[in-house]
Structure formats: C-alpha cells, structure tokens
Design a protein around this motif. Structure first.
Motif, mmCIF file in Angstrom:
data_model
loop_
_atom_site.group_PDB
_atom_site.id
_atom_site.type_symbol
_atom_site.label_atom_id
_atom_site.label_comp_id
_atom_site.label_asym_id
_atom_site.label_seq_id
_atom_site.Cartn_x
_atom_site.Cartn_y
_atom_site.Cartn_z
ATOM 1 N N GLY A 115 -66.240 -40.563 50.583
ATOM 2 C CA GLY A 115 -65.531 -39.836 49.232
ATOM 3 C C GLY A 115 -64.014 -39.945 49.030
ATOM 4 O O GLY A 115 -63.484 -40.566 49.823
ATOM 5 N N GLY A 116 -63.602 -39.115 47.924
ATOM 6 C CA GLY A 116 -62.225 -39.051 47.591
ATOM 7 C C GLY A 116 -61.502 -38.521 48.817
ATOM 8 O O GLY A 116 -60.362 -39.040 48.979
ATOM 9 N N MET A 117 -62.076 -37.767 49.702
ATOM 10 C CA MET A 117 -61.352 -37.112 50.956
ATOM 11 C C MET A 117 -60.932 -37.863 51.692
ATOM 12 O O MET A 117 -60.043 -37.570 52.580
ATOM 13 N N ALA A 118 -61.872 -39.015 51.853
ATOM 14 C CA ALA A 118 -61.482 -39.995 53.188
ATOM 15 C C ALA A 118 -60.033 -40.699 53.040
ATOM 16 O O ALA A 118 -59.399 -40.807 54.117
ATOM 17 N N TYR A 119 -59.660 -40.808 51.889
ATOM 18 C CA TYR A 119 -58.012 -41.504 51.744
ATOM 19 C C TYR A 119 -57.000 -40.750 52.478
ATOM 20 O O TYR A 119 -56.283 -41.286 52.919
ATOM 21 N N THR A 120 -57.078 -39.371 52.067
ATOM 22 C CA THR A 120 -56.047 -38.541 52.869
ATOM 23 C C THR A 120 -56.103 -38.812 54.366
ATOM 24 O O THR A 120 -55.071 -39.032 55.177
ATOM 25 N N MET A 133 -56.999 -48.769 43.505
ATOM 26 C CA MET A 133 -57.561 -47.443 44.024
ATOM 27 C C MET A 133 -59.021 -47.415 44.460
ATOM 28 O O MET A 133 -59.839 -48.283 44.134
ATOM 29 N N GLY A 134 -59.213 -46.840 45.624
ATOM 30 C CA GLY A 134 -60.608 -46.693 46.299
ATOM 31 C C GLY A 134 -61.344 -45.879 45.700
ATOM 32 O O GLY A 134 -61.004 -44.653 45.305
ATOM 33 N N LEU A 135 -62.691 -46.426 45.338
ATOM 34 C CA LEU A 135 -63.550 -45.411 44.466
ATOM 35 C C LEU A 135 -65.091 -45.372 45.019
ATOM 36 O O LEU A 135 -65.854 -44.745 44.586
ATOM 37 N N MET A 159 -70.334 -40.194 48.192
ATOM 38 C CA MET A 159 -69.412 -41.072 48.677
ATOM 39 C C MET A 159 -68.303 -41.733 47.753
ATOM 40 O O MET A 159 -67.355 -42.347 48.683
ATOM 41 N N GLY A 160 -68.617 -41.685 46.754
ATOM 42 C CA GLY A 160 -67.680 -42.527 45.682
ATOM 43 C C GLY A 160 -67.981 -41.702 44.532
ATOM 44 O O GLY A 160 -68.527 -40.682 44.099
ATOM 45 N N VAL A 161 -67.420 -42.361 43.403
ATOM 46 C CA VAL A 161 -67.608 -41.931 42.008
ATOM 47 C C VAL A 161 -68.970 -42.366 41.624
ATOM 48 O O VAL A 161 -69.039 -43.253 40.861
ATOM 49 N N PHE A 162 -69.833 -41.489 41.870
ATOM 50 C CA PHE A 162 -71.382 -41.875 41.868
ATOM 51 C C PHE A 162 -71.661 -41.916 40.425
ATOM 52 O O PHE A 162 -72.848 -42.271 40.130
ATOM 53 N N GLU A 163 -70.988 -41.134 39.590
ATOM 54 C CA GLU A 163 -71.373 -41.068 38.219
ATOM 55 C C GLU A 163 -71.552 -42.493 37.613
ATOM 56 O O GLU A 163 -71.841 -42.671 36.552
ATOM 57 N N ASN A 164 -70.680 -43.305 38.156
ATOM 58 C CA ASN A 164 -70.596 -44.667 37.917
ATOM 59 C C ASN A 164 -71.476 -45.759 38.511
ATOM 60 O O ASN A 164 -71.721 -45.758 39.809
ATOM 61 N N GLY A 223 -68.273 -35.408 51.867
ATOM 62 C CA GLY A 223 -67.670 -36.329 50.898
ATOM 63 C C GLY A 223 -67.160 -35.398 49.665
ATOM 64 O O GLY A 223 -66.931 -34.385 49.995
ATOM 65 N N GLY A 224 -66.951 -36.094 48.639
ATOM 66 C CA GLY A 224 -66.563 -35.176 47.474
ATOM 67 C C GLY A 224 -64.913 -35.593 47.326
ATOM 68 O O GLY A 224 -64.333 -36.209 47.916
ATOM 69 N N ALA A 225 -64.567 -34.919 46.117
ATOM 70 C CA ALA A 225 -63.074 -35.231 45.836
ATOM 71 C C ALA A 225 -62.025 -34.983 46.894
ATOM 72 O O ALA A 225 -61.189 -36.003 47.284
ATOM 73 N N LYS A 226 -61.767 -33.889 47.223
ATOM 74 C CA LYS A 226 -60.496 -33.606 47.913
ATOM 75 C C LYS A 226 -60.563 -32.744 49.210
ATOM 76 O O LYS A 226 -61.659 -31.967 49.615
ATOM 77 N N GLY A 232 -74.446 -29.506 44.864
ATOM 78 C CA GLY A 232 -74.873 -30.175 43.435
ATOM 79 C C GLY A 232 -74.868 -31.443 43.415
ATOM 80 O O GLY A 232 -76.264 -32.143 43.101
ATOM 81 N N ASP A 233 -73.961 -32.307 43.675
ATOM 82 C CA ASP A 233 -73.805 -33.685 43.666
ATOM 83 C C ASP A 233 -75.084 -34.374 44.526
ATOM 84 O O ASP A 233 -75.567 -35.437 44.066
ATOM 85 N N SER A 234 -74.755 -34.060 45.690
ATOM 86 C CA SER A 234 -75.671 -34.904 46.578
ATOM 87 C C SER A 234 -77.085 -34.520 46.543
ATOM 88 O O SER A 234 -77.875 -35.229 46.630
HETATM 89 P P1 AMP Z 1 -66.720 -32.440 44.822
HETATM 90 O O1 AMP Z 1 -66.764 -31.499 43.788
HETATM 91 O O2 AMP Z 1 -65.532 -32.034 45.885
HETATM 92 O O3 AMP Z 1 -67.959 -32.581 45.715
HETATM 93 O O4 AMP Z 1 -66.375 -33.864 44.597
HETATM 94 C C1 AMP Z 1 -67.408 -34.487 43.583
HETATM 95 C C2 AMP Z 1 -66.633 -35.658 42.653
HETATM 96 O O5 AMP Z 1 -65.938 -36.488 43.555
HETATM 97 C C3 AMP Z 1 -67.614 -36.349 41.943
HETATM 98 O O6 AMP Z 1 -67.213 -36.354 40.738
HETATM 99 C C4 AMP Z 1 -66.870 -38.071 42.537
HETATM 100 O O7 AMP Z 1 -66.910 -38.623 41.298
HETATM 101 C C5 AMP Z 1 -65.552 -37.668 43.028
HETATM 102 N N1 AMP Z 1 -65.259 -38.745 43.757
HETATM 103 C C6 AMP Z 1 -65.788 -39.004 44.733
HETATM 104 N N2 AMP Z 1 -65.232 -40.136 45.495
HETATM 105 C C7 AMP Z 1 -64.113 -40.436 44.853
HETATM 106 C C8 AMP Z 1 -63.087 -41.279 44.865
HETATM 107 N N3 AMP Z 1 -62.860 -42.253 45.845
HETATM 108 N N4 AMP Z 1 -62.070 -41.283 44.020
HETATM 109 C C9 AMP Z 1 -61.899 -40.233 43.096
HETATM 110 N N5 AMP Z 1 -62.893 -39.413 42.858
HETATM 111 C C10 AMP Z 1 -64.025 -39.337 43.864
#
Ligand code: AMP
Length: 424
Positions: free
Chosen positions: A246-251, A322-324, A350-355, A221-224, A381-383
């Motif tokens: 996570g964010g990378m799934a949308y691509t 926007m998918g979050l 898997m998402g914007v887990f900070e929220n 997962g994660g952003a990009k 770190g995040d997981s």
């Molecule tokens: P990474 O540093 O690549 O592991 O990405 C972690 C970040 O990805 C976290 O701060 C999340 O908030 C963000 N993230 C996860 N899913 C999404 C999403 N669907 N859209 C935007 N940001 C996301």
C-alpha cells in the motif's frame, strides 16, 4: 490485558433486565437502511437473551449527531454555513435523520416481534418503557449520541443508563476502543459481560496475538505509515514475517534509499522506518516490502477512472511517476508468504483498490488468504470490504467488525470496552 471475559452464557439472564450495547450504526439514505448487516450480526445475542427470559433494552449510536444547539451553531459557523440557515429547526432536522427508528422497524421484521422504540435515551419515555418491559420483550433506546455525555463518558449518563437494567451486555466491537458512557462507563454500575460478537472477536484475535500458531504473518497496507506506527512496532514483537504494502510501503522504500518518485511519502517518518527495519533484523523478523510496483503519471481522477500504468522494479521508480499498487512479482511473494503461514492478520489495501486497474494487489492478498489453510484474520473496513466483495468472506476465519478497534487490538492497546467486562 486479559481477554478471557465472561459472556452471556456465564451469567444467569432469566428474569433480568439487560442493557445491550449493539452496533446499529448502519448506513442509511433518506431514512432507509441501505445495509442491515450490522443488525443481522446482532441477532444471535438478542435471540439468546430473549429466549432465555431476559427483557432486553438495546442501545446504540448512529452517526455523529451534535447533541446541543450551541455546539451545532459553532460547527455550522466554522463550516461557513450562511447564518440564516443555522436555525433550531435545521438542528432538529439533523438529529431526526440519525434516529434509530428505522433500526427498530428492521429489527422487528427480522425477529418477528414488536420492538418498543423509546423517543429518548434516558428520559421519561425510555424509563417508562424499561420499567414495563417483560421477559422476552425487546425495546430500543434512541441514538445514544443524542446525549452529550455519551462520548465524554459522563458518569451521570452511565448511571442513568445502568439504572434501567440489572445486567450490561456489550456486543458492539466497533466501539470498544472508545471509553464512552455506554461502552465502558456503564460497567461501573452494573455487572458487565460480552455478547457473542465480542466473544468471537476477542477470542480469535486475543489468541492470535497471545499465543499464535506459527509462522505468524502480518500484512499491513493502507495510506500512511503514521496511522500505523504503533501497530508496526508492536507486531514486530510478535510476528515471524511482517509484510508492508500500500501507500505506506513507499516511506520504507525511501528509507532504504530508493527513489520513490511522486508516490505517497511520510517524509517525517523516514527515521522511524529505518528504526523498524533495524528492529526487524534484530528480532529475526522477515520484513517484506514490494519488489515491483505499478506506477502511473498521476493519481487516478476520478479515483475509479481509466488509467495508464506500467510495472517497474521498486528501486527504479522514475522521478515523475507515482506508485499505486504492488506489482505482479510482489503479489506472488506476498501470497506465498501468506500461504505458508499458520496465522495471518491483514489490515489495509495494497494499492488504490478503488480503481479496478489498481486493485490487483489487494485482490491477490485477499485470494491468498482465502486459499490459505491458516487462521486468517482481516480487520479494517477496506480489507474487509475487499474480501466480502470478492465473495471470500466465508473462506476467512474471522473478519473483524471493528476497523479502529481491531487496529488498536493489534497495537496491544487496552480496549476500554473490553477491560470493563468481568474476567472469567
Ligand atoms: P487506510 O485508510 O490507511 O487503510 O488507507 C486506505 C487508502 O489507502 C485507500 O483509499 C487506498 O486508495 C489508499 N492507498 C493504498 N495504496 C496507495 C498508494 N500506493 N498511493 C496512494 N494511496 C494508496
């Protein structure tokens, strides 16, 4: 790459001066340590060495000090700091903030022994203390990055570090993906082995990648996408199932031809994602993408603020949404795959887990790993933080202490700080 490396138990440490590379890069606020987790994690190796008659010269980096005044001036000028504020005094103050002195004090409390603190890295203070150090005694060098040669893997610095000791022990997994003087260079001048932390990291992760118990499932997962290009390609060679959230799934979803609205999209990586989907098919690897998605009008601001969301199928994300996070059906799909696996590695939320509203997907994956009988490895770190915050840490086989290092491990890259150690 060979992961069977000699550890402190494979060599004689009695009566030896040991240079021990630790990861004491702990968070601090106003000179006070806010989490001593990394110091506590280093204790087993330190205690073993001291109990077995070694004289231990511990060292670590902390933060990113700027080692020369010229570089400090350049950096501050680039940042737009007012010229009258760019002074030698301000530079010295910035260095002092990253001193390892608070670490020495905490180590001393935890071990109940004196920890001799050097006022430099390889200068007179360090050399004098090291020369006097007796078996069973512990000293700490100042922040390795006070020396500009550290991050450049300068051989003179590596030699100077090595000259104080007879054996090098590496126990800072978080830095093994970097070839620095204290992580790799020093091994050119001293026999080099690992401590217990690294032994565990390379033992568990090395086995998982070289000879995994199957089914082997990886969850990314994660952003990009662009941050994890090599990991995706490398994992497709090894796993039975690759899960992408996570964010990378949308691509990936966009590469399948779905509209993804205003979701995070690595437009330049669409062809890459198509290639990876084709590679998965060719290798017989199941590639799981989100089937439903939690969407909102915009990114939460502040990130942990209230947000109105709804869930839609992943092929029906409206243009202005926007998918979050992953939706409920996806959580079940991913959790089932994780539960039926024998080995699971997970990196990235898997998402914007900070929220809290958008953390449900990440929590569901953490829960599935905690409930699973499989060998579970969490890196990044995040997981890792998610597992710890949820109180699942002791239900996971291994939480890697190195985010970047564990990713490079999954990529199959050679880690310079591991390659430098003696083979078994
Ligand atoms: P990474 O540093 O690549 O592991 O990405 C972690 C970040 O990805 C976290 O701060 C999340 O908030 C963000 N993230 C996860 N899913 C999404 C999403 N669907 N859209 C935007 N940001 C996301």
């Amino acid at each position: 790459m060979n992961y069977a490396k000699k550890s402190v138990k494979d060599v004689d440490v009695a009566g030896k001066k040991v240079l021990l590379r630790c990861d004491f890069n702990v968070p601090t606020k106003d000179g006070v340590i806010t989490s001593d987790k990394r110091i506590v994690a280093a204790l087993p190796t330190i205690k073993y060495l001291l109990d077995n008659g070694a004289a231990v010269i511990a060292c670590s980096h902390m933060g990113k000090p700027i080692a020369t005044y010229d570089a400090y001036v350049k950096k501050q000028t680039e940042k737009g700091t007012a010229p009258e504020k760019i002074t030698e005094e301000a530079w010295q103050k910035s260095l002092k903030k990253l001193s390892l002195k608070p670490v020495a004090a905490r180590l001393s409390e935890l071990l109940g022994i004196e920890v001799k603190m050097a006022s430099d890295v390889v200068g007179e203070s360090a050399k004098a203390l090291a020369a006097e150090l007796k078996p069973g005694e512990l000293m700490l060098l100042e922040n390795l990055r006070y020396e500009k040669g550290e991050t450049k893997n300068n051989p003179d610095l590596a030699k100077a570090l090595a000259s104080m000791a007879e054996l090098y022990v590496s126990d800072a997994f978080g830095t093994v993906h970097r070839a620095h003087a204290s992580t790799a260079g020093v091994a050119d001048y001293l026999p080099a082995v690992c401590g217990f932390l690294i032994e565990k990291e390379i033992g568990i992760m090395g086995k998982a990648l070289a000879d995994p118990e199957r089914p082997f499932v990886a969850i990314l997962g994660g952003a990009k996408v662009s941050d994890k290009l090599n990991v995706i390609s490398n994992l497709l060679e090894k796993v039975d199932t690759l899960i992408i959230g996570g964010g990378m799934a949308y691509t990936f979803l966009a590469a399948k031809g779905y509209g993804v609205g205003t979701s995070l999209l690595d437009a330049e990586k669409l062809d890459y994602c198509k290639e990876m989907m084709a590679k998965a098919e060719e290798k017989g690897v199941k590639l799981l993408l989100p089937i439903d998605t939690v969407i909102a009008k915009s990114f939460p601001d502040p990130i942990d603020g209230p947000i109105e969301v709804e869930t839609v199928p992943s092929d029906s994300i409206p243009d202005d949404m926007m998918g979050l996070d992953i939706g409920e059906k996806t959580r079940e799909l991913f959790a089932d795959a994780a539960k039926s696996a024998k080995t699971v590695v997970w990196n990235g939320p898997m998402g914007v887990f900070e929220n809290p509203t958008l953390a449900k997907g990440t929590i569901a994956v953490a829960q599935a790993l905690a409930d699973s009988e499989a060998i579970t490895i969490v890196g990044g770190g995040d997981s890792a933080a998610a597992c710890e915050q949820l109180g699942f840490a002791d239900k996971i086989t291994h939480i890697s202490t190195g985010g970047g290092a564990s990713l490079e491990f999954l990529e199959g890259k050679e880690l310079p700080g591991v390659a430098a150690l003696l083979d078994k």
